[in-house]
Design an enzyme around this catalytic site. Structure first.
Site, mmCIF file in Angstrom:
data_model
loop_
_atom_site.group_PDB
_atom_site.id
_atom_site.type_symbol
_atom_site.label_atom_id
_atom_site.label_comp_id
_atom_site.label_asym_id
_atom_site.label_seq_id
_atom_site.Cartn_x
_atom_site.Cartn_y
_atom_site.Cartn_z
ATOM 1 N N GLN A 194 44.274 21.496 102.217
ATOM 2 C CA GLN A 194 43.471 20.760 103.192
ATOM 3 C C GLN A 194 44.330 19.990 104.186
ATOM 4 O O GLN A 194 43.986 19.885 105.346
ATOM 5 C CB GLN A 194 42.508 19.775 102.498
ATOM 6 C CG GLN A 194 41.476 20.424 101.627
ATOM 7 C CD GLN A 194 41.870 20.412 100.162
ATOM 8 O OE1 GLN A 194 43.024 20.662 99.804
ATOM 9 N NE2 GLN A 194 40.922 20.132 99.290
ATOM 10 N N ASP B 70 36.791 10.299 98.518
ATOM 11 C CA ASP B 70 35.505 10.955 98.350
ATOM 12 C C ASP B 70 34.487 10.001 97.744
ATOM 13 O O ASP B 70 33.287 10.166 97.945
ATOM 14 C CB ASP B 70 35.660 12.198 97.470
ATOM 15 C CG ASP B 70 36.363 13.317 98.216
ATOM 16 O OD1 ASP B 70 35.670 14.259 98.613
ATOM 17 O OD2 ASP B 70 37.583 13.237 98.427
ATOM 18 N N ASN C 117 39.946 10.564 95.196
ATOM 19 C CA ASN C 117 40.314 11.391 96.352
ATOM 20 C C ASN C 117 40.945 12.676 95.838
ATOM 21 O O ASN C 117 41.115 12.864 94.633
ATOM 22 C CB ASN C 117 41.277 10.618 97.260
ATOM 23 C CG ASN C 117 41.454 11.282 98.614
ATOM 24 O OD1 ASN C 117 40.502 11.752 99.216
ATOM 25 N ND2 ASN C 117 42.679 11.328 99.089
ATOM 26 N N LYS C 118 41.329 13.544 96.748
ATOM 27 C CA LYS C 118 41.941 14.817 96.380
ATOM 28 C C LYS C 118 43.097 14.592 95.402
ATOM 29 O O LYS C 118 43.837 13.620 95.501
ATOM 30 C CB LYS C 118 42.458 15.544 97.627
ATOM 31 C CG LYS C 118 41.391 15.852 98.652
ATOM 32 C CD LYS C 118 40.362 16.829 98.132
ATOM 33 C CE LYS C 118 39.254 17.092 99.124
ATOM 34 N NZ LYS C 118 38.074 16.296 98.923
#
Length: 167
Positions: free
Chosen positions: A14, A55, A65-66
């Site tokens: 990403q 997120d 988060n990621k």
């Protein structure tokens, strides 16, 4: 902004695909690096601050988060680099007390074992593929939102920001 180091954000890339695209559109200088380069960049003094997304943010300020965000926060803390989370108010979850209560998605292991449809591991190798991790609030300098900068104690600042918006 002189330079943004963009983590590639494996396994779905990403950072390399999306963050780099957004920065390029805005004319902000950047370089894409491997996720594992972060420690070397920080240790060499090439990073003055870190800004990540989220997120979901729990009531106490823990941020999901990621995957790879938590170790980045630990590196930042170790080297005295401020670590910020930038997220819209809609990411704040006043009903989840802490990050340990945030469910973490486990994605298909093939995202790790294969690259562009080609296996990169020995036949039959298993993989673990968490999509997210949780950064504890004590590693976060501030949460940046459209309502302003939220600082510790996060429970109070999150509650105040949501109340001001009628949430």
């Amino acid at each position: 902004v002189e330079q943004v180091w963009v983590d590639e954000t494996r396994p779905l890339l990403q950072g390399a695909r999306l963050t780099a695209w957004e920065l390029q559109r805005l004319g902000i200088p950047f370089r894409v690096v491997t996720d594992s380069s972060a420690g070397a960049l920080i240790a060499r003094g090439l990073v003055q601050k870190i800004v990540v997304g989220a997120d979901r943010i729990a009531r106490n300020g823990d941020a999901a988060n990621k995957i790879g965000t938590y170790p980045l926060a630990v590196l930042a803390h170790r080297h005295g680099v401020p670590f910020y989370v930038a997220a819209p108010l809609s990411t704040l979850d006043p009903h989840t007390a802490h990050g340990g209560a945030i469910p973490i998605e486990e994605r298909d292991g093939a995202e790790v074992t294969h690259l562009l449809g080609t296996s990169v591991v020995p036949a039959g190798a298993a993989a673990l593929n968490f999509a997210f991790d949780v950064t504890p609030h004590d590693l976060i300098a501030a949460i940046l939102t459209e309502a302003g900068v939220l600082k510790a104690p996060f429970e109070a600042s999150i509650e105040g920001a949501l109340a001001a918006r009628g949430v």
